[in-house]
Design an enzyme around this catalytic site. Structure first.
Site, PDB file in Angstrom:
ATOM      1  N   HIS A  37     -91.253  16.681  72.412  1.00  0.00           N
ATOM      2  CA  HIS A  37     -91.718  16.795  73.792  1.00  0.00           C
ATOM      3  C   HIS A  37     -91.315  18.153  74.350  1.00  0.00           C
ATOM      4  CE1 HIS A  37     -91.260  12.527  72.855  1.00  0.00           C
ATOM      5  NE2 HIS A  37     -92.172  12.270  73.767  1.00  0.00           N
ATOM      6  N   ASP A 166     -89.725  11.622  86.396  1.00  0.00           N
ATOM      7  CA  ASP A 166     -90.581  10.664  87.101  1.00  0.00           C
ATOM      8  C   ASP A 166     -90.572   9.300  86.425  1.00  0.00           C
ATOM      9  OD1 ASP A 166     -91.804  12.257  89.287  1.00  0.00           O
ATOM     10  OD2 ASP A 166     -92.582  13.466  87.646  1.00  0.00           O
ATOM     11  N   GLY A 167     -90.570   9.281  85.081  1.00  0.00           N
ATOM     12  CA  GLY A 167     -90.561   8.004  84.372  1.00  0.00           C
ATOM     13  C   GLY A 167     -89.319   7.197  84.679  1.00  0.00           C
ATOM     14  N   ILE A 198     -95.813  14.571  86.295  1.00  0.00           N
ATOM     15  CA  ILE A 198     -96.587  14.213  85.104  1.00  0.00           C
ATOM     16  C   ILE A 198     -95.920  13.039  84.387  1.00  0.00           C
ATOM     17  CG2 ILE A 198     -97.330  14.970  82.811  1.00  0.00           C
ATOM     18  CD1 ILE A 198     -98.991  16.175  85.021  1.00  0.00           C
ATOM     19  N   HIS A 272     -96.901  17.209  77.249  1.00  0.00           N
ATOM     20  CA  HIS A 272     -95.745  16.313  77.400  1.00  0.00           C
ATOM     21  C   HIS A 272     -95.153  15.939  76.046  1.00  0.00           C
ATOM     22  CE1 HIS A 272     -93.241  12.915  78.586  1.00  0.00           C
ATOM     23  NE2 HIS A 272     -93.860  12.199  77.665  1.00  0.00           N
ATOM     24  N   ARG A 366     -66.866 -22.101  80.310  1.00  0.00           N
ATOM     25  CA  ARG A 366     -66.808 -21.065  81.351  1.00  0.00           C
ATOM     26  C   ARG A 366     -65.452 -21.088  82.055  1.00  0.00           C
ATOM     27  NH1 ARG A 366     -70.493 -23.019  86.562  1.00  0.00           N
ATOM     28  NH2 ARG A 366     -69.719 -25.160  86.685  1.00  0.00           N
ATOM     29  N   GLU A 426     -78.797  -7.495  87.051  1.00  0.00           N
ATOM     30  CA  GLU A 426     -78.318  -7.614  85.676  1.00  0.00           C
ATOM     31  C   GLU A 426     -78.617  -6.370  84.854  1.00  0.00           C
ATOM     32  OE1 GLU A 426     -78.783 -11.948  86.910  1.00  0.00           O
ATOM     33  OE2 GLU A 426     -79.880 -10.075  87.223  1.00  0.00           O
ATOM     34  N   ASP A 485     -82.039 -27.258  87.128  1.00  0.00           N
ATOM     35  CA  ASP A 485     -82.703 -25.978  87.384  1.00  0.00           C
ATOM     36  C   ASP A 485     -83.915 -25.772  86.484  1.00  0.00           C
ATOM     37  OD1 ASP A 485     -81.319 -24.940  89.543  1.00  0.00           O
ATOM     38  OD2 ASP A 485     -79.735 -24.114  88.288  1.00  0.00           O
ATOM     39  N   HIS A 489     -84.428 -21.608  83.754  1.00  0.00           N
ATOM     40  CA  HIS A 489     -83.031 -21.208  83.631  1.00  0.00           C
ATOM     41  C   HIS A 489     -82.418 -21.596  82.290  1.00  0.00           C
ATOM     42  CE1 HIS A 489     -83.462 -20.381  87.830  1.00  0.00           C
ATOM     43  NE2 HIS A 489     -82.177 -20.226  88.059  1.00  0.00           N
ATOM     44  N   ARG A 536     -71.421 -25.160  80.866  1.00  0.00           N
ATOM     45  CA  ARG A 536     -71.164 -25.665  82.218  1.00  0.00           C
ATOM     46  C   ARG A 536     -70.403 -26.987  82.155  1.00  0.00           C
ATOM     47  NH1 ARG A 536     -75.959 -27.746  86.261  1.00  0.00           N
ATOM     48  NH2 ARG A 536     -74.839 -27.586  88.245  1.00  0.00           N
TER      49      ARG A 536
END
Length: 698
Positions: A37, A166-167, A198, A272, A366, A426, A485, A489, A536
């Site tokens: 590039h 820009d990306g 661009i 580019h 957990r 996240e 949920d 989930h 859980r």
């Protein structure tokens, strides 16, 4: 607030020669590779020349000096320019390395890799990741400065610079990270935006017309704009100097450039991602007075960059003198920081890991994880925890933990705090944790979310693994057991996805000792990230578990002494291990079968054990059936038969879901019985571990 500054320097014809040399080297690299590039490097060369002439870097020690300035190239496709600058500064990148750009086993890969090229801080390529990495690097510096700096001893006072295009600005991960950096008031972070209008598809007018500076202003950043970045080195310098003087917020400098500046195709997407044609290359050289011989560097350019590097070497020498004086005044802090800079963990930290015995109460993994964090936090000051707005669910905080927050903010905390409130971000959390882990000083980031939502950060997880960074994910709600949920989930494919990723440990502990073992191995694995999939619901403490055996990734936790003939082996993880043990009792009582149950909390760690051990756990002669409340993909490596869930879950209470999918003691027992009958009479049944091709590559 911006303080007055007068450090901007004068630029002359020699600087233009250096800029054009950078352009020419980048063009030559892509032409020689017939790949790459060239456009962005041709436009950004003035920005790079000015910036690297001002940074504190020591090529001789590469990444050993902790107070060096950090640089991140978020638009990593422009790496030919970065490699050229690093070569001129004296990093271990030769002209031959530049000539081998993008070639097999070269020192100059197609995108920057932190484990591959001297001077590259983080691995970038996927757009936006590097921007978020830089936020993590800036958090690290702010935290360490608040922890160890004392009056007269600014051990951590460097800056983090990130260049993005820009990306990157379009990618959501950069937006998440920029918002967080603004909230945290990271004045040590300076971002330079290559505004060339661009993208691969053409002019950004087709898709990206927002006012980027107004967005960053809304995030709480100081903003600057250099409208003539192709030629006005002095304006770039002055903008950087103003940024260096800003207090209380990060800075973004929009530098408007022309992609492919000097090419006959400048300003278009055509330059580019494709090398210049020979006729364009010739006119480019003539336009800027560049010698026809490719990869030519004038001696005065080398000399200038040697002076920049010498300034960095002198800065490191002064820092080392200060650190020596620091030892006399603050011996305990010096000892701790020295230990951290060496990369070692404190002696005896593993003795703090919780240990459990059969009969201890059932505890959700957990909550077991929370007990480990609480037990270790005082011994491991390098461990920073946090959650993506799920602290109460992930259990990632310990009693007395202080939030990492900017000074004077309405939220209680300080930069010395070790608990990070990532918010519902996240992806930024994962990428910023990569920056934290890459920083040095042994920082160990731990971040929590639901296992299903680690997918938001899958790109960052992949870069953790590729970059060999010790990042630890606390991924709770590990199965359909999260219940009502529903399938949005409930992770089904997540474990199979991450287990398929190289250099990543995926743990799913079945009890307290296995959870402690997961942390033990994760913290010892300095070049491997880990995902801890945690339950859980409560898990009973297993009869045969210990930190020692669980640290091998897989072990026999029920029945089946070594060498004893079995009728079937059940191999499982997490909450399903206890279910398998109950199923084994049914099979033993009702059908007089000899059943072994293997708990395999981490396939990757088990795979690293000696073959003799692995075959003792999953021996030949009897069928093996895997049981996991998730996708069965991947389990064929360890079992002849697989029982799991190869469809999305459902919305219902936990117990109803396990009944629906028949992952119950009776359901496991019935399938195990079918497996025994199917393989009954099979002669010389091999262990599933016995393959013709154990490894496809050395």
């Amino acid at each position: 607030m911006v303080a007055n500054t007068s450090k901007a320097r004068h630029y002359d014809a020699d600087d233009l020669v250096a800029v054009n040399t950078l352009r020419a080297l980048s063009v030559d690299m892509s032409y020689a590779a017939n790949s790459g590039h060239p456009g962005a490097p041709m436009g950004m060369a003035p920005l790079f020349h000015v910036l690297f002439s001002k940074m504190k870097l020591n090529p001789d020690t590469d990444k050993d000096w902790v107070n060096r300035d950090r640089f991140v190239l978020s638009n990593g496709h422009a790496c030919a320019l970065l490699y050229s600058v690093l070569h001129l500064l004296g990093y271990k990148i030769t002209l031959d390395d530049l000539k081998a750009f993008r070639q097999l086993d070269s020192n100059t890969p197609g995108h920057p890799e932190n484990t591959h090229t001297p001077g590259v801080e983080v691995t970038t390529g996927p757009l936006g990741q590097g921007f978020a990495n830089a936020v993590g690097l800036a958090i690290a510096q702010a935290h360490l400065g608040a922890t160890y700096n004392r009056a007269g001893f600014d051990l951590f006072n460097h800056k983090t610079f990130v260049v993005f295009g820009d990306g990157c600005a379009m990618e959501g991960v950069a937006s998440e990270a920029a918002s967080l950096a603004g909230h945290l008031r990271l004045e040590n972070l300076i971002a330079l935006y290559d505004d060339n209008h661009i993208c691969i598809d053409g002019d950004t007018d087709s898709t990206f017309t927002e006012d980027v500076l107004k967005r960053f202003e809304a995030y709480g950043w100081h903003t600057e704009h250099v409208p003539d970045g192709d030629t006005n080195l002095g304006a770039i310098d002055a903008a950087i100097e103003r940024a260096l003087a800003v207090r209380g917020k990060p800075t973004v400098i929009k530098v408007t450039t022309t992609i492919g500046y000097g090419s006959s195709l400048q300003g278009t997407a055509a330059c580019h991602g494709s090398p210049l044609k020979m006729d364009d290359l010739k006119q480019f050289r003539q336009k800027f007075g560049i010698p026809e011989e490719p990869f030519t560097v004038p001696s005065k350019v080398y000399k200038a960059y040697q002076e920049y590097a010498l300034r960095g070497k002198n800065a490191e020498s002064q820092w080392q003198e200060s650190f020596t004086a620091y030892e006399a005044k603050y011996p305990e802090l010096h000892q701790e920081l020295s230990r951290r800079l060496s990369g070692g963990l404190p002696q005896g930290w593993e003795d703090k890991l919780p240990v459990y015995k059969p009969g201890d109460s059932a505890i959700a993994s957990r909550d077991l994880s929370a007990k480990v964090l609480a037990a270790l936090q005082a011994s491991l000051p390098e461990m920073l925890s946090g959650s993506a707005d799920l602290t109460s669910s992930n259990k990632t905080i310990w009693k007395g933990a202080v939030d990492f927050q900017p000074p004077g903010h309405v939220a209680v905390g300080s930069y010395q705090g070790r608990y990070l409130r990532w918010g519902d971000e996240e992806h930024a959390m994962g990428a910023a944790m990569n920056g934290l882990a890459a920083y040095g000083a042994n920082l160990i980031p731990v971040g929590g979310t639901f296992l299903n939502f680690v997918a938001y950060a899958a790109g960052a997880v992949r870069l953790s693994a590729l970059s060999q960074l010790r990042v630890i994910w606390i991924a709770t709600h590990d199965s359909i057991a999260l219940g009502e949920d529903g399938p949005t989930h409930q992770p089904i494919e997540a474990l199979a996805h991450y287990r398929a990723m190289p250099n990543l440990h995926v743990w799913r502990p079945a009890d307290g000792n296995e959870c402690s073992a997961a942390y033990y191995v994760a913290l010892k694995s300095s070049k491997t990230p880990s995902i801890l999939a945690l339950s859980r619901q409560g898990l009973p403490q297993l009869q045969g578990s210990s930190i020692e055996v669980a640290s091998r990734g897989g072990y026999v936790c029920y029945g089946g002494q070594v060498g004893e003939q079995r009728d079937i082996t059940l191999v499982s993880t997490g909450s399903e291990v206890a279910t398998c043990i109950e199923a084994a009792a049914i099979l033993e009582k009702s059908h007089q079968l000899k059943v072994s149950v293997v708990s395999m909390p981490c396939q990757e760690v088990f795979d690293a054990q000696p073959e003799e051990y692995r075959l003792s756990v999953l021996p030949a002669g009897a069928p093996v059936m895997s049981v996991e409340a998730a996708s069965t993909r991947g389990w064929e490596k360890y079992s002849q038969e697989q029982f799991g869930i190869d469809e999305f879950g459902a919305s219902a209470p936990c117990d109803a879901l396990f009944k629906k999918f028949d992952i119950t003691p009776s359901g496991v027992a019935s399938r195990a019985l079918e497996t025994v009958f199917f393989y009954q009479g099979t002669q010389n049944l091999r262990s599933p571990l016995q393959k013709a091709l154990q490894k496809t590559r050395p």
